[in-house]
Motif scaffolding. Structure first.
Motif: not given
Ligand code: ADP
Ligand code: MG
Length: 265
Positions: A43-68
């Motif tokens: 659970t601990f490792v999962g939550r750690l990876l979730d935090a990273e993954q979610q931040a990356r998704r958010e960054r991808t969205i921001q970058s795609r919004l910019h590129m659109a």
């Protein structure tokens, strides 16, 4: 004497070195929470990876919004359906499920100026990006300038990529300028290249009957419409301009001004 590196510090540094900067920052807090709440190790490792993954998704969205290259960021939440009875809310909500995107279908938003065509197209682009896809927005006028210039400079092939790669391409305001023959041909090529591969949203103030005249060639217009409309949905919005409606409600313009679409903004 420098203090020895603690195991926690070492893990943090390793996470950062691996590029997992968000996990590195979240490490201490999550470790404390894990002890407090007696999490399983996974659970601990999962939550750690979730935090990273979610931040990356958010960054991808921001970058795609910019590129659109959206002209503004508006969603369906700010579209006032009550103010525009000409729009069938259910059909728009259905479009927002992005089923059309999965099938590569096109959406045509037709109607006079100010009724919210661009707003709806932008809202669908934002939904597309949040769903994990790319989108690109361009006005028809700008698209033709860029493609024509590229054709003259013999680098049109690289330009095609810009307009064929995004999952969703929005061509806004088709119909404000008359096409010459070369431009109509470029539009035909673009529509052909995206045909059954990626969705297009086109907004226009012209009805299909007027496209022949607009494109300066009835045969080419038919060929373009044939491909565009094969798998498509047309939303025709009849109604008054939202901007004029607001001004009228504020008492700034008389009702007579509403009959002249060119007075809109
Ligand atoms: P069009 O592309 O049809 O000319 P726009 O989408 O640019 O019109 O709309 C003009 C302005 O009015 C935009 O700022 C848009 O957000 C706003 N607007 C239009 N219709 C609505 C609506 N029904 N609810 C909220 N805002 C609207
Ligand atoms: Mg518009």
């Amino acid at each position: 004497m420098s203090a020895a590196v603690t195991p926690a510090e070492q893990v943090r540094e390793q996470l950062a070195a691996l590029g997992l900067t968000v996990a590195a920052t979240a490490l201490d807090g999550l470790a404390q929470q894990a002890v407090r709440e007696q999490w399983a190790l996974t659970t601990f490792v999962g939550r750690l990876l979730d935090a990273e993954q979610q931040a990356r998704r958010e960054r991808t969205i921001q970058s795609r919004l910019h590129m659109a290259h959206l002209p503004y960021r508006k969603t369906l939440d700010t579209y006032d359906f009550a103010a525009q009875p000409g729009v069938d809310e259910r059909r728009i909500r259905e479009l927002a499920t992005l089923r059309f995107l999965a099938h590569g279908d096109n959406v045509l938003l037709l109607g006079p100026p100010g009724v919210g065509k661009t707003h709806l197209a932008v809202a669908l682009a934002i939904a597309t990006i949040h769903a994990g896809h790319s989108a690109y927005f361009i006005s028809a006028a700008e698209l033709l300038v860029r493609l024509s210039r590229a054709a003259i400079e013999r680098r049109v092939e690289t330009q095609w990529q810009v307009y064929t790669k995004p999952r969703l391409l929005i061509i806004d305001e088709l119909g404000y300028g008359q096409f010459d023959r070369a431009e109509a041909n470029l539009l035909f090529q673009l529509v052909s290249r995206r045909y059954e591969k990626g969705s297009l949203i086109i907004t226009s103030n012209r009805s299909y009957a007027e496209w022949g005249e607009l494109l300066g060639d009835a045969v080419l217009a038919t060929a373009i419409l044939d491909r565009l409309l094969h798998h498509s949905e047309t939303i025709t919005i009849r109604g008054e301009s939202y901007r004029l409606r607001e001004k009228r409600q504020a008492g700034l313009v008389g009702a007579t001004a509403l009959t002249a679409p060119t007075t809109d903004d």
